[in-house]
Scaffold this motif. Structure first.
Motif, PDB file in Angstrom:
ATOM      1  N   PRO A  31      36.646 -71.933 -27.430  1.00 21.94           N
ATOM      2  CA  PRO A  31      37.013 -71.458 -26.091  1.00 21.94           C
ATOM      3  C   PRO A  31      35.975 -70.503 -25.506  1.00 21.94           C
ATOM      4  O   PRO A  31      35.332 -69.736 -26.239  1.00 21.94           O
ATOM      5  N   VAL A  32      35.850 -70.548 -24.192  1.00 22.52           N
ATOM      6  CA  VAL A  32      35.013 -69.576 -23.489  1.00 22.52           C
ATOM      7  C   VAL A  32      35.917 -68.614 -22.734  1.00 22.52           C
ATOM      8  O   VAL A  32      37.103 -68.875 -22.529  1.00 22.52           O
ATOM      9  N   GLN A  33      35.360 -67.477 -22.352  1.00 25.59           N
ATOM     10  CA  GLN A  33      36.130 -66.474 -21.621  1.00 25.59           C
ATOM     11  C   GLN A  33      35.322 -65.918 -20.458  1.00 25.59           C
ATOM     12  O   GLN A  33      34.098 -66.062 -20.396  1.00 25.59           O
ATOM     13  N   VAL A  34      36.035 -65.284 -19.544  1.00 24.94           N
ATOM     14  CA  VAL A  34      35.424 -64.643 -18.384  1.00 24.94           C
ATOM     15  C   VAL A  34      34.925 -63.261 -18.804  1.00 24.94           C
ATOM     16  O   VAL A  34      35.667 -62.476 -19.396  1.00 24.94           O
ATOM     17  N   VAL A  35      33.664 -62.972 -18.493  1.00 26.67           N
ATOM     18  CA  VAL A  35      33.095 -61.654 -18.776  1.00 26.67           C
ATOM     19  C   VAL A  35      32.912 -60.914 -17.454  1.00 26.67           C
ATOM     20  O   VAL A  35      32.278 -61.430 -16.522  1.00 26.67           O
ATOM     21  N   LEU A  36      33.496 -59.725 -17.373  1.00 23.26           N
ATOM     22  CA  LEU A  36      33.433 -58.930 -16.151  1.00 23.26           C
ATOM     23  C   LEU A  36      32.297 -57.924 -16.207  1.00 23.26           C
ATOM     24  O   LEU A  36      31.927 -57.431 -17.283  1.00 23.26           O
ATOM     25  N   ASP A  37      31.765 -57.588 -15.046  1.00 19.92           N
ATOM     26  CA  ASP A  37      30.757 -56.537 -14.929  1.00 19.92           C
ATOM     27  C   ASP A  37      31.490 -55.208 -14.796  1.00 19.92           C
ATOM     28  O   ASP A  37      31.748 -54.716 -13.696  1.00 19.92           O
ATOM     29  N   LEU A  38      31.836 -54.623 -15.948  1.00 26.66           N
ATOM     30  CA  LEU A  38      32.648 -53.410 -15.950  1.00 26.66           C
ATOM     31  C   LEU A  38      31.873 -52.193 -15.464  1.00 26.66           C
ATOM     32  O   LEU A  38      32.456 -51.257 -14.914  1.00 26.66           O
ATOM     33  N   ASP A  39      30.558 -52.186 -15.648  1.00 25.31           N
ATOM     34  CA  ASP A  39      29.754 -51.073 -15.135  1.00 25.31           C
ATOM     35  C   ASP A  39      29.820 -51.041 -13.610  1.00 25.31           C
ATOM     36  O   ASP A  39      29.972 -49.967 -12.999  1.00 25.31           O
ATOM     37  N   ARG A  40      29.735 -52.193 -13.007  1.00 23.63           N
ATOM     38  CA  ARG A  40      29.812 -52.266 -11.549  1.00 23.63           C
ATOM     39  C   ARG A  40      31.212 -51.899 -11.067  1.00 23.63           C
ATOM     40  O   ARG A  40      31.375 -51.185 -10.068  1.00 23.63           O
ATOM     41  N   LEU A  41      32.235 -52.391 -11.782  1.00 23.23           N
ATOM     42  CA  LEU A  41      33.607 -52.062 -11.415  1.00 23.23           C
ATOM     43  C   LEU A  41      33.828 -50.549 -11.456  1.00 23.23           C
ATOM     44  O   LEU A  41      34.417 -49.966 -10.539  1.00 23.23           O
ATOM     45  N   ARG A  42      33.349 -49.905 -12.500  1.00 22.24           N
ATOM     46  CA  ARG A  42      33.519 -48.458 -12.613  1.00 22.24           C
ATOM     47  C   ARG A  42      32.716 -47.728 -11.550  1.00 22.24           C
ATOM     48  O   ARG A  42      33.167 -46.714 -10.987  1.00 22.24           O
ATOM     49  N   ALA A  43      31.510 -48.210 -11.265  1.00 19.80           N
ATOM     50  CA  ALA A  43      30.699 -47.570 -10.228  1.00 19.80           C
ATOM     51  C   ALA A  43      31.381 -47.634  -8.864  1.00 19.80           C
ATOM     52  O   ALA A  43      31.309 -46.690  -8.071  1.00 19.80           O
TER      53      ALA A  43
END
Length: 422
Positions: A31-43
């Motif tokens: 399976p593959v998963q979605v990877v989020l840009d958490l640094d951008r989200l926090r910024a």
């Protein structure tokens, strides 16, 4: 897809573009998963300003989901019927008193005032709301799912709402209320929903989807077969368990439970919740502590239990049996390797329970507390004493049992529990 960075294989780590429409990893078939840009989200939002507790659905988590309802481009693709934002109810029980733990039930079936409600009365609405919304965002028109029942009910409902086509392939042995729901939707919306009955279990239904419908241009959204969309919907279960509430609301303090007892067929919820907790830690909202994940299976179909007890990295499929907890009757799944890893990493376990014990719990809890458990949900309470004996659950622990669906969806089975079914 404002904060989606890319897709990644959950086993080998191979990466793919964020808008890639795919099933399993092309390198290792996992399976593959979605990877989020958490640094951008926090910024953009700080540690948790993505979170809108005023919303009464799973979309309250905004940018921590692949589609962010606060973004106009994302919002136009979102299909919501009020799913998620269900309560974790304090559950008074003599066994919890003896253990000294705080017992809660994450009730996914029954609507409760002041909370969201799953429209088909099942936690499957979470995954299908996200799946159908992502399908719209990426231009898909035709979806197919093999199912033990509830996932098909959910896909049919959301496909109609999204003006997409859906094929639901399930066994004729599916619980009658669920089968009837899908059959009615197919009759009322023949241009949107098609129901096919295939004898056997979800494994046989999956083969039919793969061999017949995928070649016709349908995209399979079977468990773990889509690129992490159902996982993203299911992770909101864990986010809701951890989000600030009660005395933690004033200082917006996030906190995970000590133990999550989860009835496990394919295990999308386990993988999703674990992913959500990792993301909360990356945002600085929680520390490294994780809940001990307990996967409960039917004693007639125990791929995870066998592999866990033997110390195997992955399951060895064996034929499925017959159980009243139909959602647990999954003999093999390509994502079980990740479920096993998570329960070991968190100090949890995989454990089995038989139908007689499930029936006993359903009857006793209704008689004593007027609480209507689904068969799968009842399995989680049925193993609580054994978990205490194994020291998985102990004094002072906050323990969350997941009641995955309404008892109404299993009425003939539930009725048998009270009419000589024991």
């Amino acid at each position: 897809m404002r904060y989606v960075s890319h897709l990644a294989c959950t086993v080998c780590g191979a990466t793919y573009p964020p808008d890639r429409v795919m099933n399993l990893c092309e390198r290792d078939g996992r399976p593959v998963q979605v990877v989020l840009d958490l640094d951008r989200l926090r910024a953009d939002h700080g540690p948790d300003r993505f979170w809108n507790p005023e919303r009464r659905d799973l979309w309250r988590f905004g940018g921590l989901l692949p589609l962010d309802v606060t973004d106009p481009d994302d919002r136009r693709h979102v299909v919501t019927l009020g799913e998620g934002a269900t309560p974790s109810l304090t559950y008074e029980h003599p066994l919890a008193d003896r253990i000294g733990c705080r017992l809660e039930v994450k009730d996914e079936g029954k609507p409760h005032a002041g909370f969201g409600a799953n429209p088909t009365l099942s936690f499957k609405d979470r995954g299908m709301a996200m799946t159908v919304s992502m399908a719209r965002a990426l231009g898909l028109k035709r979806l197919a799912v093999p199912t033990q029942g509830n996932a098909g009910d959910a896909l049919a409902r959301y496909a109609i709402a999204a003006d997409l086509e859906a094929v639901v392939v399930m066994s004729p042995d599916t619980d009658r209320p669920v089968l009837g729901n899908v059959a009615a939707l197919a009759a009322l919306h023949p241009d949107r929903v098609r129901l096919e009955l295939v004898p056997g279990t979800i494994v046989d239904c999956a083969a039919r989807v793969r061999d017949h419908y995928v070649p016709q241009g349908y995209f399979s959204v079977a468990t773990f077969q889509e690129p992490g969309w159902r996982t993203e919907g299911k992770k909101t279960l864990g986010l809701e368990m951890a989000e600030p509430q009660g005395d933690r609301l004033a200082d917006r303090r996030w906190q995970v439970p000590d133990v999550i007892v989860y009835p496990t067929g394919g295990g999308t919820g386990v993988v999703g919740m674990a992913k959500g907790f990792d993301e909360l830690e990356a945002l600085g909202l929680i520390g490294p502590k994780r809940p001990r994940f307990v996967c409960v299976q039917s004693s007639v179909t125990t791929p995870l239990v066998r592999a866990f007890d033997r110390g195997d990295e992955d399951i060895t499929p064996e034929p499925a049996g017959q159980t009243i907890a139909t959602g647990l009757n999954v003999a093999k799944n390509v994502g079980h390797i990740n479920v096993l890893r998570i329960i070991r990493e968190t100090g949890g376990c995989a454990i089995a329970v038989d139908d007689d014990r499930i029936k006993q719990v359903i009857r006793q809890e209704w008689d004593d507390r007027w609480f209507a458990w689904s068969p799968e949900g009842a399995a989680t309470l049925a193993v609580l004493e054994e978990l205490a004996d194994r020291r998985i659950v102990g004094q002072g622990d906050r323990v969350v049992l997941v009641n995955t669906a309404s008892a109404e969806k299993y009425l003939p089975t539930i009725r048998d529990c009270f009419n000589g079914g024991l």
